[in-house]
Design a protein around this motif. Sequence first.
Motif, short mmCIF file in Angstrom:
data_model
loop_
_atom_site.label_atom_id
_atom_site.label_comp_id
_atom_site.label_asym_id
_atom_site.label_seq_id
_atom_site.Cartn_x
_atom_site.Cartn_y
_atom_site.Cartn_z
N VAL A 216 17.19 3.26 -3.68
CA VAL A 216 17.88 2.21 -2.91
C VAL A 216 16.98 1.77 -1.76
CG1 VAL A 216 19.90 1.73 -1.45
CG2 VAL A 216 20.16 3.12 -3.53
N GLU A 217 16.42 2.74 -1.04
CA GLU A 217 15.58 2.42 0.13
C GLU A 217 14.30 1.70 -0.30
OE1 GLU A 217 17.13 6.13 2.90
OE2 GLU A 217 15.23 6.31 1.81
N LYS A 218 13.72 2.14 -1.41
CA LYS A 218 12.47 1.51 -1.86
C LYS A 218 12.71 0.06 -2.27
CE LYS A 218 9.45 5.27 -2.88
NZ LYS A 218 8.92 6.21 -3.84
N LEU A 219 13.83 -0.20 -2.95
CA LEU A 219 14.13 -1.58 -3.34
C LEU A 219 14.41 -2.41 -2.08
CD1 LEU A 219 14.57 -3.75 -5.43
CD2 LEU A 219 16.91 -2.96 -5.75
N ALA A 220 15.16 -1.81 -1.15
CA ALA A 220 15.46 -2.53 0.09
C ALA A 220 14.15 -2.92 0.78
CB ALA A 220 16.33 -1.68 1.01
N ASP A 221 13.20 -2.00 0.86
CA ASP A 221 11.94 -2.29 1.55
C ASP A 221 11.12 -3.34 0.82
OD1 ASP A 221 12.67 -0.63 3.57
OD2 ASP A 221 11.58 1.11 2.82
N ALA A 222 11.20 -3.31 -0.51
CA ALA A 222 10.45 -4.31 -1.28
C ALA A 222 11.01 -5.71 -1.06
CB ALA A 222 10.48 -3.95 -2.77
N LEU A 223 12.30 -5.78 -0.74
CA LEU A 223 12.95 -7.08 -0.56
C LEU A 223 13.13 -7.46 0.90
CD1 LEU A 223 15.79 -6.60 -3.21
CD2 LEU A 223 13.97 -8.28 -3.36
N GLY A 224 12.73 -6.59 1.81
CA GLY A 224 12.97 -6.83 3.25
C GLY A 224 14.45 -6.77 3.55
N ALA A 225 15.17 -5.89 2.84
CA ALA A 225 16.63 -5.85 2.94
C ALA A 225 17.11 -4.68 3.79
CB ALA A 225 17.21 -5.71 1.53
#
Length: 317
Positions: A216-225
């Motif tokens: 979840v955190e890695k996807l958030a960081d990839a999206l600036g989320a």
Amino acid sequence: MSEVLVLVDHVDGAIRKPTAELLTVARRLGEPSAVFIGRTDHSAGAVAAVRKYGAAKVYLVDDSEIRDYLVAPKAEVLQQLAVKVSPAAILVTSSFEGKEIAGRLAVKLGSGLITDAVDVQEGPVTTQSVFAGNYTVRAKVTKGTPIIAVKPNSSAPEESDGAGAVEEFRATISESAKSARILASEPRQATGRPDLAEAAIVVAGGRGTGGDFTPVEKLADALGAAVGASRAAVDSGWISHAFQIGQTGKTVSPRLYIAGGISGAIQHRAGMQTSKAIVAVNTDADAPIFELADLGVVGDLRVVFPKVVELLAGTAG
Ligand code: FAD
């Protein structure tokens, strides 16, 4: 044209995005006047920023007398300013603090209050999404000065040059408003991610993460989320309550909400259903979240999320 007061939400003079949204909305209702309560040496940046979003006037309220107290003095400042300028409406951000200020202000002014508005049009007529999104309500304040708390991310901020004429305003703060004092205030641990309530993109994880929020955190960081969570994840002790979205957590309204391993219980929906686009990843094709999702992926978030990160990085094979 009547003034519309907009309470500026800021951190040390840096205005938050919802204030730009409020100023955009205020322009539909009258002439926006920003109310900056803070340190005078922090005001220059704020004045420039609110002018950029069309503030015709900026009331500067030096907060040296009230900085150490909770929100009650801010309601008194707005009350006294409202009595002075008779605004057409008062807009605040629908955050925990904004709603408390708005509630106190409504009592003081004997005015009607609408919270959690997702749209405000001329009138002012508001739109709210209630009962976990099962109803859309249009409402209008019929007594006193309309006080409206607008949810972050309800509208896109639009720039428009405003005169931003600065006027200092001094309020007389009562002793009762100073009855709760701040003893200490520590900044949230910096994550480098946007604030959950304001984020344009939120990636949230639930019980389906099995306790590992790394995908979840890695996807958030990839999206600036920002990262969010369901109550099941919070109750399991996997993530702090500050990240909880839903009836008893935060309400978010991002442009994109990605839910991984979240079933879509009504109490969770209550906090995210006004998101503009919803993507759900769940191993159960019958999960209720899919009824709400614009795009659904039946799959394991531990596989799907890293794959999306790879695609975003252009490294997928
Ligand atoms: P579950 O309902 O257990 O769902 C987990 C989902 O993950 C399932 O759909 C499953 O198929 C899927 N899954 C499992 N493994 C994977 C995998 N590897 N990959 C992908 N998917 C997977 N809830 C909130 O969220 N916020 C609130 O504010 C809130 N307030 C509440 C207030 C009250 C008064 C009450 C009674 C309840 C409240 N709840 C709240 C709780 C709510 O009813 C649900 O229990 C909760 O939202 C469930 O969280 P969940 O979807 O993470 O877990």
